[in-house]
Design a protein around this motif. Structure first.
Motif, PDB file in Angstrom:
ATOM      1  N   GLN A 223      31.480  30.608  49.924  1.00 41.31           N
ATOM      2  CA  GLN A 223      30.313  31.483  50.081  1.00 41.31           C
ATOM      3  C   GLN A 223      29.500  31.045  51.287  1.00 41.31           C
ATOM      4  OE1 GLN A 223      28.025  31.246  46.462  1.00 41.31           O
ATOM      5  NE2 GLN A 223      29.237  32.841  45.468  1.00 41.31           N
ATOM      6  N   VAL A 224      28.854  32.018  51.916  1.00 37.27           N
ATOM      7  CA  VAL A 224      27.949  31.723  53.024  1.00 37.27           C
ATOM      8  C   VAL A 224      26.547  32.080  52.558  1.00 37.27           C
ATOM      9  CG1 VAL A 224      27.346  32.253  55.409  1.00 37.27           C
ATOM     10  CG2 VAL A 224      29.742  32.223  54.721  1.00 37.27           C
ATOM     11  N   LYS A 225      25.668  31.071  52.577  1.00 31.95           N
ATOM     12  CA  LYS A 225      24.291  31.274  52.143  1.00 31.95           C
ATOM     13  C   LYS A 225      23.379  30.627  53.170  1.00 31.95           C
ATOM     14  CE  LYS A 225      21.367  30.842  48.085  1.00 31.95           C
ATOM     15  NZ  LYS A 225      21.244  30.335  46.745  1.00 31.95           N
ATOM     16  N   ASP A 226      22.446  31.371  53.696  1.00 31.90           N
ATOM     17  CA  ASP A 226      21.523  30.899  54.737  1.00 31.90           C
ATOM     18  C   ASP A 226      22.280  30.325  55.932  1.00 31.90           C
ATOM     19  OD1 ASP A 226      19.343  31.592  53.107  1.00 31.90           O
ATOM     20  OD2 ASP A 226      19.352  29.617  52.129  1.00 31.90           O
ATOM     21  N   GLY A 227      23.385  30.978  56.281  1.00 31.45           N
ATOM     22  CA  GLY A 227      24.169  30.537  57.431  1.00 31.45           C
ATOM     23  C   GLY A 227      25.046  29.327  57.173  1.00 31.45           C
ATOM     24  N   GLN A 228      24.993  28.773  55.989  1.00 30.28           N
ATOM     25  CA  GLN A 228      25.794  27.603  55.625  1.00 30.28           C
ATOM     26  C   GLN A 228      26.957  28.031  54.728  1.00 30.28           C
ATOM     27  OE1 GLN A 228      25.399  24.512  56.616  1.00 30.28           O
ATOM     28  NE2 GLN A 228      23.411  24.663  57.631  1.00 30.28           N
ATOM     29  N   ALA A 229      28.155  27.638  55.130  1.00 29.51           N
ATOM     30  CA  ALA A 229      29.332  27.923  54.300  1.00 29.51           C
ATOM     31  C   ALA A 229      29.530  26.772  53.324  1.00 29.51           C
ATOM     32  CB  ALA A 229      30.565  28.089  55.176  1.00 29.51           C
ATOM     33  N   LYS A 230      29.734  27.123  52.078  1.00 32.80           N
ATOM     34  CA  LYS A 230      30.030  26.083  51.085  1.00 32.80           C
ATOM     35  C   LYS A 230      30.958  26.655  50.026  1.00 32.80           C
ATOM     36  CE  LYS A 230      26.098  26.552  47.964  1.00 32.80           C
ATOM     37  NZ  LYS A 230      24.986  25.860  47.340  1.00 32.80           N
ATOM     38  N   GLU A 231      31.654  25.760  49.360  1.00 30.41           N
ATOM     39  CA  GLU A 231      32.575  26.155  48.315  1.00 30.41           C
ATOM     40  C   GLU A 231      31.916  25.941  46.961  1.00 30.41           C
ATOM     41  OE1 GLU A 231      36.221  24.035  48.926  1.00 30.41           O
ATOM     42  OE2 GLU A 231      36.766  25.302  50.626  1.00 30.41           O
ATOM     43  N   VAL A 232      32.011  26.954  46.114  1.00 26.27           N
ATOM     44  CA  VAL A 232      31.439  26.878  44.772  1.00 26.27           C
ATOM     45  C   VAL A 232      32.492  27.276  43.750  1.00 26.27           C
ATOM     46  CG1 VAL A 232      29.058  27.318  45.497  1.00 26.27           C
ATOM     47  CG2 VAL A 232      30.527  29.236  44.919  1.00 26.27           C
ATOM     48  N   GLU A 233      32.324  26.776  42.545  1.00 25.41           N
ATOM     49  CA  GLU A 233      33.215  27.128  41.444  1.00 25.41           C
ATOM     50  C   GLU A 233      32.669  28.384  40.769  1.00 25.41           C
ATOM     51  OE1 GLU A 233      36.141  25.600  40.290  1.00 25.41           O
ATOM     52  OE2 GLU A 233      35.990  24.463  42.150  1.00 25.41           O
ATOM     53  N   GLU A 234      33.514  29.397  40.635  1.00 25.74           N
ATOM     54  CA  GLU A 234      33.133  30.627  39.943  1.00 25.74           C
ATOM     55  C   GLU A 234      34.045  30.842  38.756  1.00 25.74           C
ATOM     56  OE1 GLU A 234      33.146  34.176  42.276  1.00 25.74           O
ATOM     57  OE2 GLU A 234      31.217  33.721  43.196  1.00 25.74           O
ATOM     58  N   LYS A 235      33.485  31.374  37.691  1.00 26.04           N
ATOM     59  CA  LYS A 235      34.279  31.689  36.508  1.00 26.04           C
ATOM     60  C   LYS A 235      35.229  32.842  36.855  1.00 26.04           C
ATOM     61  CE  LYS A 235      31.626  29.124  33.701  1.00 26.04           C
ATOM     62  NZ  LYS A 235      31.065  28.256  34.680  1.00 26.04           N
ATOM     63  N   THR A 236      36.509  32.660  36.558  1.00 26.78           N
ATOM     64  CA  THR A 236      37.496  33.699  36.805  1.00 26.78           C
ATOM     65  C   THR A 236      37.317  34.837  35.806  1.00 26.78           C
ATOM     66  OG1 THR A 236      39.034  31.978  37.512  1.00 26.78           O
ATOM     67  CG2 THR A 236      39.961  34.137  37.111  1.00 26.78           C
ATOM     68  N   PHE A 237      37.032  34.479  34.558  1.00 25.75           N
ATOM     69  CA  PHE A 237      36.830  35.470  33.502  1.00 25.75           C
ATOM     70  C   PHE A 237      35.509  35.164  32.793  1.00 25.75           C
ATOM     71  CE2 PHE A 237      41.466  34.589  33.695  1.00 25.75           C
ATOM     72  CZ  PHE A 237      41.865  35.789  34.257  1.00 25.75           C
ATOM     73  N   PRO A 238      34.370  35.624  33.353  1.00 23.40           N
ATOM     74  CA  PRO A 238      33.076  35.335  32.713  1.00 23.40           C
ATOM     75  C   PRO A 238      33.052  35.837  31.270  1.00 23.40           C
ATOM     76  CG  PRO A 238      32.769  36.320  34.880  1.00 23.40           C
ATOM     77  CD  PRO A 238      34.229  36.423  34.551  1.00 23.40           C
ATOM     78  N   GLY A 239      32.577  34.982  30.381  1.00 25.82           N
ATOM     79  CA  GLY A 239      32.481  35.353  28.974  1.00 25.82           C
ATOM     80  C   GLY A 239      33.725  35.024  28.159  1.00 25.82           C
ATOM     81  N   TYR A 240      34.706  34.337  28.791  1.00 28.07           N
ATOM     82  CA  TYR A 240      35.936  34.004  28.076  1.00 28.07           C
ATOM     83  C   TYR A 240      36.311  32.550  28.269  1.00 28.07           C
ATOM     84  CZ  TYR A 240      36.427  39.017  27.634  1.00 28.07           C
ATOM     85  OH  TYR A 240      36.209  40.334  27.333  1.00 28.07           O
ATOM     86  N   VAL A 241      36.905  31.948  27.236  1.00 34.16           N
ATOM     87  CA  VAL A 241      37.370  30.564  27.250  1.00 34.16           C
ATOM     88  C   VAL A 241      38.774  30.567  26.645  1.00 34.16           C
ATOM     89  CG1 VAL A 241      36.966  28.253  26.296  1.00 34.16           C
ATOM     90  CG2 VAL A 241      35.028  29.648  26.999  1.00 34.16           C
ATOM     91  N   LEU A 242      39.679  29.804  27.260  1.00 34.31           N
ATOM     92  CA  LEU A 242      41.036  29.688  26.722  1.00 34.31           C
ATOM     93  C   LEU A 242      41.120  28.462  25.829  1.00 34.31           C
ATOM     94  CD1 LEU A 242      43.161  30.350  29.939  1.00 34.31           C
ATOM     95  CD2 LEU A 242      42.331  31.990  28.280  1.00 34.31           C
ATOM     96  N   VAL A 243      41.832  28.588  24.735  1.00 31.30           N
ATOM     97  CA  VAL A 243      42.019  27.447  23.839  1.00 31.30           C
ATOM     98  C   VAL A 243      43.482  27.384  23.420  1.00 31.30           C
ATOM     99  CG1 VAL A 243      41.284  28.757  21.794  1.00 31.30           C
ATOM    100  CG2 VAL A 243      41.217  26.276  21.732  1.00 31.30           C
ATOM    101  N   GLU A 244      44.067  26.175  23.561  1.00 31.64           N
ATOM    102  CA  GLU A 244      45.433  25.941  23.113  1.00 31.64           C
ATOM    103  C   GLU A 244      45.333  25.325  21.727  1.00 31.64           C
ATOM    104  OE1 GLU A 244      49.506  23.905  24.795  1.00 31.64           O
ATOM    105  OE2 GLU A 244      47.624  22.854  25.115  1.00 31.64           O
ATOM    106  N   MET A 245      45.922  26.013  20.746  1.00 33.72           N
ATOM    107  CA  MET A 245      45.772  25.558  19.368  1.00 33.72           C
ATOM    108  C   MET A 245      46.923  26.038  18.496  1.00 33.72           C
ATOM    109  SD  MET A 245      42.692  28.173  18.268  1.00 33.72           S
ATOM    110  CE  MET A 245      42.684  27.841  16.523  1.00 33.72           C
ATOM    111  N   VAL A 246      47.051  25.384  17.357  1.00 29.89           N
ATOM    112  CA  VAL A 246      47.954  25.849  16.309  1.00 29.89           C
ATOM    113  C   VAL A 246      47.094  26.724  15.405  1.00 29.89           C
ATOM    114  CG1 VAL A 246      49.376  25.168  14.347  1.00 29.89           C
ATOM    115  CG2 VAL A 246      49.376  23.777  16.415  1.00 29.89           C
ATOM    116  N   MET A 247      47.505  27.960  15.201  1.00 28.04           N
ATOM    117  CA  MET A 247      46.696  28.921  14.456  1.00 28.04           C
ATOM    118  C   MET A 247      46.861  28.734  12.950  1.00 28.04           C
ATOM    119  SD  MET A 247      44.404  31.181  14.559  1.00 28.04           S
ATOM    120  CE  MET A 247      44.254  31.514  16.287  1.00 28.04           C
TER     121      MET A 247
END
Length: 181
Positions: A50-74
């Motif tokens: 992202q570029v903010k105020d002329g400064q480029a920086k890398e930020v972490e963004e949620k790929t699927f906002p509102g979702y979480v993956l869980v590996e489990m035995v059901m």
């Protein structure tokens, strides 16, 4: 739909609460003795420039906002622990009325994890002693070899490759090779 197989499921959460749900579920799994049923909790994120105020920086963004993956035995108990974690509004693929959710397909999970930069262990590769393979990753990438030993429990195999005019044995992970027809 109770099963002993660990699979990936999608939890629906309040948007912005994904990391809190992840830590809550991990601590609940530990405190309630569910480590043998709830394995990994992942908030899919990717690095975005992202570029903010002329400064480029890398930020972490949620790929699927509102979702979480869980590996489990059901199991009933694991399902109860996960869906009653604070911030969880339900499972994706659950049709209500006490129905258990539908798991993600392994290819879907692999695609998401690879996109996040995680290595994905391949368990579906069909190799046997004597098969010819091509090495696709690691120090010996682009070389070919012959399988001399397969360890399906550790997802590893020993391969004989030719280097400097002589046969050399190396140990590789399943995800470092591809089969040759």
């Amino acid at each position: 739909m109770e099963t002993n197989e660990k699979r990936w499921y999608v939890l629906h959460t309040y948007s912005g609460y994904e990391n809190r749900v992840k830590s809550n579920l991990e601590s609940r799994a530990q405190s309630m003795g569910m480590e043998d049923y709830i394995f990994q909790v992942v908030v899919p994120e990717e690095t975005v420039r992202q570029v903010k105020d002329g400064q480029a920086k890398e930020v972490e963004e949620k790929t699927f906002p509102g979702y979480v993956l869980v590996e489990m035995v059901m199991t009933d108990q694991a399902w109860y622990v996960a869906r009653n974690t604070p911030g969880v509004t339900g499972f994706l693929g659950s049709h209500g009325g006490g129905s258990k959710p539908t798991p993600l397909l392994p290819e879907e999970v692999d695609r998401i994890l690879v996109r996040m930069g995680q290595d994905v262990a391949r368990t579906d590769i069909n190799v046997a002693v004597g098969d010819n393979i091509k090495i696709i990753a690691g120090a010996f990438a682009d070389l070919s070899g012959k399988v001399i030993e397969v360890d399906r429990d550790k997802l590893k195999l020993k391969v004989e490759i030719e280097m400097f005019g002589r046969l050399t044995t190396t140990e590789l992970d399943f995800n470092q090779i591809d089969t040759v027809e």
